[in-house]
Design a protein around this motif. Structure first.
Motif, PDB file in Angstrom:
ATOM      1  N   SER A 193      12.099  12.742  31.279  1.00 22.33           N
ATOM      2  CA  SER A 193      12.877  13.815  30.672  1.00 22.33           C
ATOM      3  C   SER A 193      13.261  13.455  29.246  1.00 22.33           C
ATOM      4  O   SER A 193      13.220  12.292  28.861  1.00 22.33           O
ATOM      5  CB  SER A 193      14.139  14.094  31.505  1.00 22.33           C
ATOM      6  OG  SER A 193      15.010  12.987  31.478  1.00 22.33           O
ATOM      7  N   PHE A 194      13.602  14.466  28.470  1.00 19.97           N
ATOM      8  CA  PHE A 194      14.063  14.226  27.098  1.00 19.97           C
ATOM      9  C   PHE A 194      15.141  15.244  26.775  1.00 19.97           C
ATOM     10  O   PHE A 194      15.256  16.286  27.425  1.00 19.97           O
ATOM     11  CB  PHE A 194      12.905  14.358  26.093  1.00 19.97           C
ATOM     12  CG  PHE A 194      12.345  15.753  26.018  1.00 19.97           C
ATOM     13  CD1 PHE A 194      11.271  16.125  26.814  1.00 19.97           C
ATOM     14  CD2 PHE A 194      12.907  16.709  25.183  1.00 19.97           C
ATOM     15  CE1 PHE A 194      10.761  17.413  26.770  1.00 19.97           C
ATOM     16  CE2 PHE A 194      12.397  18.008  25.119  1.00 19.97           C
ATOM     17  CZ  PHE A 194      11.326  18.351  25.920  1.00 19.97           C
ATOM     18  N   ILE A 195      15.935  14.950  25.772  1.00 21.63           N
ATOM     19  CA  ILE A 195      16.988  15.870  25.349  1.00 21.63           C
ATOM     20  C   ILE A 195      17.266  15.651  23.870  1.00 21.63           C
ATOM     21  O   ILE A 195      17.171  14.522  23.371  1.00 21.63           O
ATOM     22  CB  ILE A 195      18.252  15.681  26.220  1.00 21.63           C
ATOM     23  CG1 ILE A 195      19.354  16.670  25.818  1.00 21.63           C
ATOM     24  CG2 ILE A 195      18.759  14.247  26.162  1.00 21.63           C
ATOM     25  CD1 ILE A 195      20.482  16.776  26.831  1.00 21.63           C
ATOM     26  N   SER A 196      17.607  16.728  23.158  1.00 17.38           N
ATOM     27  CA  SER A 196      17.997  16.608  21.754  1.00 17.38           C
ATOM     28  C   SER A 196      19.218  15.692  21.644  1.00 17.38           C
ATOM     29  O   SER A 196      19.972  15.545  22.589  1.00 17.38           O
ATOM     30  CB  SER A 196      18.372  17.976  21.182  1.00 17.38           C
ATOM     31  OG  SER A 196      17.301  18.863  21.256  1.00 17.38           O
ATOM     32  N   GLU A 197      19.386  15.119  20.453  1.00 17.15           N
ATOM     33  CA  GLU A 197      20.513  14.209  20.287  1.00 17.15           C
ATOM     34  C   GLU A 197      21.610  14.833  19.421  1.00 17.15           C
ATOM     35  O   GLU A 197      21.314  15.605  18.508  1.00 17.15           O
ATOM     36  CB  GLU A 197      20.039  12.908  19.619  1.00 17.15           C
ATOM     37  CG  GLU A 197      19.232  12.051  20.560  1.00 17.15           C
ATOM     38  CD  GLU A 197      18.639  10.840  19.861  1.00 17.15           C
ATOM     39  OE1 GLU A 197      19.220  10.392  18.849  1.00 17.15           O
ATOM     40  OE2 GLU A 197      17.602  10.362  20.341  1.00 17.15           O
ATOM     41  N   VAL A 198      22.848  14.453  19.743  1.00 17.79           N
ATOM     42  CA  VAL A 198      23.965  14.843  18.884  1.00 17.79           C
ATOM     43  C   VAL A 198      23.737  14.183  17.525  1.00 17.79           C
ATOM     44  O   VAL A 198      23.310  13.032  17.462  1.00 17.79           O
ATOM     45  CB  VAL A 198      25.309  14.383  19.500  1.00 17.79           C
ATOM     46  CG1 VAL A 198      26.454  14.533  18.503  1.00 17.79           C
ATOM     47  CG2 VAL A 198      25.594  15.162  20.780  1.00 17.79           C
ATOM     48  N   GLY A 199      23.992  14.915  16.451  1.00 23.28           N
ATOM     49  CA  GLY A 199      23.879  14.308  15.126  1.00 23.28           C
ATOM     50  C   GLY A 199      22.518  14.496  14.469  1.00 23.28           C
ATOM     51  O   GLY A 199      22.280  13.980  13.385  1.00 23.28           O
ATOM     52  N   GLU A 200      21.609  15.223  15.100  1.00 21.19           N
ATOM     53  CA  GLU A 200      20.334  15.524  14.441  1.00 21.19           C
ATOM     54  C   GLU A 200      20.611  16.353  13.182  1.00 21.19           C
ATOM     55  O   GLU A 200      21.576  17.133  13.148  1.00 21.19           O
ATOM     56  CB  GLU A 200      19.427  16.327  15.384  1.00 21.19           C
ATOM     57  CG  GLU A 200      18.852  15.506  16.519  1.00 21.19           C
ATOM     58  CD  GLU A 200      18.213  16.369  17.606  1.00 21.19           C
ATOM     59  OE1 GLU A 200      17.516  15.813  18.452  1.00 21.19           O
ATOM     60  OE2 GLU A 200      18.432  17.599  17.608  1.00 21.19           O
ATOM     61  N   ASN A 201      19.748  16.215  12.180  1.00 19.12           N
ATOM     62  CA  ASN A 201      20.027  16.940  10.947  1.00 19.12           C
ATOM     63  C   ASN A 201      19.667  18.426  11.060  1.00 19.12           C
ATOM     64  O   ASN A 201      18.969  18.850  11.978  1.00 19.12           O
ATOM     65  CB  ASN A 201      19.351  16.265   9.743  1.00 19.12           C
ATOM     66  CG  ASN A 201      17.840  16.289   9.863  1.00 19.12           C
ATOM     67  OD1 ASN A 201      17.263  17.226  10.408  1.00 19.12           O
ATOM     68  ND2 ASN A 201      17.200  15.247   9.353  1.00 19.12           N
ATOM     69  N   ALA A 202      20.169  19.186  10.108  1.00 17.84           N
ATOM     70  CA  ALA A 202      20.039  20.646  10.147  1.00 17.84           C
ATOM     71  C   ALA A 202      18.583  21.089  10.147  1.00 17.84           C
ATOM     72  O   ALA A 202      18.212  22.066  10.789  1.00 17.84           O
ATOM     73  CB  ALA A 202      20.779  21.257   8.961  1.00 17.84           C
ATOM     74  N   GLU A 203      17.772  20.316   9.446  1.00 14.50           N
ATOM     75  CA  GLU A 203      16.357  20.645   9.342  1.00 14.50           C
ATOM     76  C   GLU A 203      15.694  20.590  10.729  1.00 14.50           C
ATOM     77  O   GLU A 203      14.936  21.476  11.110  1.00 14.50           O
ATOM     78  CB  GLU A 203      15.717  19.612   8.414  1.00 14.50           C
ATOM     79  CG  GLU A 203      14.443  20.050   7.766  1.00 14.50           C
ATOM     80  CD  GLU A 203      13.913  18.945   6.848  1.00 14.50           C
ATOM     81  OE1 GLU A 203      12.762  19.034   6.471  1.00 14.50           O
ATOM     82  OE2 GLU A 203      14.677  17.992   6.532  1.00 14.50           O
TER      83      GLU A 203
END
Lengths: 419, 237
Positions: free
Chosen positions: A386-396
């Motif tokens: 599994s995978f998940i987006s991370e807190v703190g990723e940049n706006a782009e």
């Protein structure tokens, strides 16, 4: 004729042709699919497309126009219009699927027939049940489905979604929106929290002093860290989430008074979205393929554990680790279509591969995702990565994730309903 | 301990990932409940109302960072691994239960390890039921193993290390790990038992142990070089 290994190999083709000859002489094998959503419509489309007319495919769906649950939160948030989440069955009908606009009311598994509200009886060789969800009666104290006109669930997209939107838009300035979040398992694990994000987005534009209160019977939810971070960044102070430590195990709603009793504390709601506990769509229970609230299926092909001529797809099935999502249902439908085609026409069946990704929108151009791949085991469909987006990723990156979700919506709806 | 025996132990410590991959399933949770009772319940609790005892409570252990149960007093080694990013997953709990030191040097868990692969699979399947379920939390830790996990052949692990070659190679280690055995901020590897050293290096190499620097260092050491370093460090007084 005595078959030894050598002659068997040499005459394999001819023998195969002989054995299947009676089936060809008969009428075509018939598949009836009940439910025209992400599971059912995909399955019907793939059966018709890949069998090239060798299978007679009938799709039974109540609504002539289908509204996708996925992206319906974006309609609530004013990011998409309602027409953009609606799809008709014209392309599907043109591509060889017999689309019947009616409601299945009975299944006789011994006679292998389905009866429709309109009086028609359909015969099948294989039946595919993809009815989505219905609500567990008494799941939220004080609320019945009749109250959905006052306190909408909006958990089956369509008029309920529009009703909720109208109520939100008409909410008094600084008013309170209350969501009663559902208990596990339910359709679309991150859905309630994306809805909170989108309603907060709407309020920021039209009613910035409004409050959102989420009363949740669960102590944890999908993408929790990402949602909380998003709420803090975009809608500071607007969203209050209340969990079981503060009495959400004891909630009663009063639709007449527009009140929620939270463990003795009375909360006045201007708009109240009740998302009740869920179970397999009614026809699964009528067909007698449920065990408890859901229909158990084999992990390698989505075949019912109760009846070898029945398949159950999507939210209604109890398959193991896959979340109840449109992506999951679409993924399962292709596996089932391949298996059914193999059974009815002898086409090749490959090992099942399942996957899922759920995108959620936190705010404008702020998309996140969670996903996993799954493999069948003897017991269930099991998550293997599994995978998940991370807190703190940049706006782009977040913008790219949102754009990816729009691309996915276009792709999956074309895959479900035909391009 | 003979070379052969060491090899067998190492093999047992690192093989399970591969062995489990064939059948996909972790094991039978009901059988695992019995294993838990027999092997773990003296020190650990799991389930509703579970509290810390000699060991930490094990609810939601899958997906948790090592050394992160509140109010439990962990070993320095466990805290360090947690800070490095060791998270409890199928891939990390399996070698940990096989041989706790393979993954966490200096762990307080004075458990010899559960070598029986089936029992371990059952136990993991049982423990997995007390953590988040992917159906509800899709990002939750997997509940089975995918095909194609890395395999370590027993002959690789049976290699006899050349201590003199190890001494030469150790210059790279000594940049950080002090030869006198002090462990301020960086653990001591002096006098580390040979088998523990080899298992740990392969665990870094397979990225089961966290820490980007060690993963990088171990990643470019071949099997002979790891054996040589192990032989050298074990012999230092």
């Amino acid at each position: 004729m005595r078959l030894n290994r050598r002659t068997f190999i040499g005459t394999g083709l001819a023998t195969g042709a002989l054995l299947s000859a009676p089936a060809i002489a008969q009428a075509k094998p018939r598949v009836v699919v009940i439910g025209g959503g992400a599971g059912g419509a995909t399955c019907a489309r793939y059966l018709a497309k890949d069998s090239e007319g060798a299978i007679e495919v009938t799709l039974v769906e109540t609504n002539p126009v289908y509204t996708t649950c996925f992206f319906s939160n974006l309609y609530l948030g004013d990011i998409r219009d309602f027409a953009s989440i609606q799809h008709n069955y014209e392309t599907l009908a043109q591509s060889g699927v017999n689309v019947v606009n009616d409601t299945a009311t009975g299944v006789d598994r011994d006679a292998k027939t389905v009866t429709l509200a309109g009086g028609t009886t359909l015969e099948y060789d294989r039946l595919v049940l993809a009815p989505g969800i219905d609500f567990v009666e008494g799941s939220v104290n004080g609320w019945t489905e009749a109250d959905a006109e006052v306190m909408p669930h909006a958990w089956k997209a369509g008029p309920q979604t529009q009703l909720l939107k109208a109520q939100l838009e008409a909410m008094p300035e600084g008013g309170t929106f209350v969501m009663i979040a559902p208990p596990n398992p339910y359709r679309c694990p991150p859905g309630p929290y994306e809805r909170v994000s989108m309603i907060a987005h709407l309020f920021t534009n039209i009613n910035p002093t409004a409050k959102i209160m989420v009363l949740d019977p669960k102590d944890k939810f999908s993408k929790e860290g990402l949602f909380r971070d998003g709420w803090n960044r975009h809608y500071s102070g607007m969203v209050e989430w209340v969990g079981p430590d503060f009495g959400t195990g004891n909630i009663t709603v009063n639709p007449g008074a527009m009140e929620v009793d939270l463990d003795g504390e009375i909360i006045k709601a201007d708009v109240c979205n009740v998302i009740p506990g869920q179970m397999a769509g009614k026809i699964a229970g009528i067909a007698g393929v449920n065990d408890g609230n859901w229909a158990p299926v084999m992990a390698d092909n989505m075949k019912s554990k109760v009846d070898e001529n029945v398949y159950v797809l999507g939210d209604a099935s109890n398959q193991g680790d896959m979340p109840k999502s449109g992506f999951s249902a679409n993924s399962q439908a292709k596996v089932a279509a391949m298996a059914i085609r193999g059974e009815l026409t002898g086409s090749q069946v490959f090992p099942a591969k399942y996957s899922n990704t759920c995108w959620s929108l936190l705010g404008t151009d702020d998309g996140v995702k969670v996903g996993a791949s799954y493999e069948p085991t003897p017991e269930k469909i099991a998550s293997v990565q599994s995978f998940i987006s991370e807190v703190g990723e940049n706006a782009e990156m977040r913008k790219a994730t949102y754009e990816e979700s729009v691309g996915w919506y276009n792709g999956i709806t074309a895959d479900i309903f035909g391009g | 301990m003979t070379r052969q025996k060491i090899a067998a132990t190492l093999f047992a410590a690192l093989l399970p990932v591969a062995a489990l991959a064939d059948g996909h399933s972790i094991g039978d949770p009901e059988a695992g409940a019995e294993v838990f009772k027999k092997e773990c319940s003296k020190c650990h609790m799991v389930g509703e109302g579970a509290k810390n005892r000699v060991g930490p409570e094990l609810n939601r252990v899958f997906g948790r960072a090592a050394g992160h149960v509140e109010d439990f007093k962990y070993s320095k080694g466990m805290i360090r691994m947690g800070a490095d990013g060791l998270t409890w997953t199928l891939e990390t709990l399996d070698p940990y239960l096989t041989n706790p030191r393979a993954l966490v040097s200096g762990t307080k868990m004075s458990y010899k390890g559960l070598k029986d692969e089936t029992a371990r699979g059952d136990l993991l399947a049982y423990l997995r039921t007390f953590s988040d379920q992917p159906q509800n939390i899709p990002e939750a830790e997997p509940t089975a193993l995918a095909e194609g996990n890395p395999v370590l052949a027993p002959e690789v692990l049976a290699l006899v290390g050349d201590a003199a070659y190890g001494e030469y190679l150790s210059s790279e280690c000594k940049t950080c790990h002090q030869a006198d055995g002090s462990d301020q901020g960086i653990p001591s590897i002096t006098s580390w038992p040979e088998e523990d050293f080899v298992i740990a290096m392969h665990a870094y190499k397979q990225q089961l142990r966290p820490h980007p620097v060690m993963q990088m260092m171990a990643g470019r050491l071949n099997d002979e070089e790891i054996a040589a370093l192990a032989a050298y460090y074990a012999a230092i007084e």
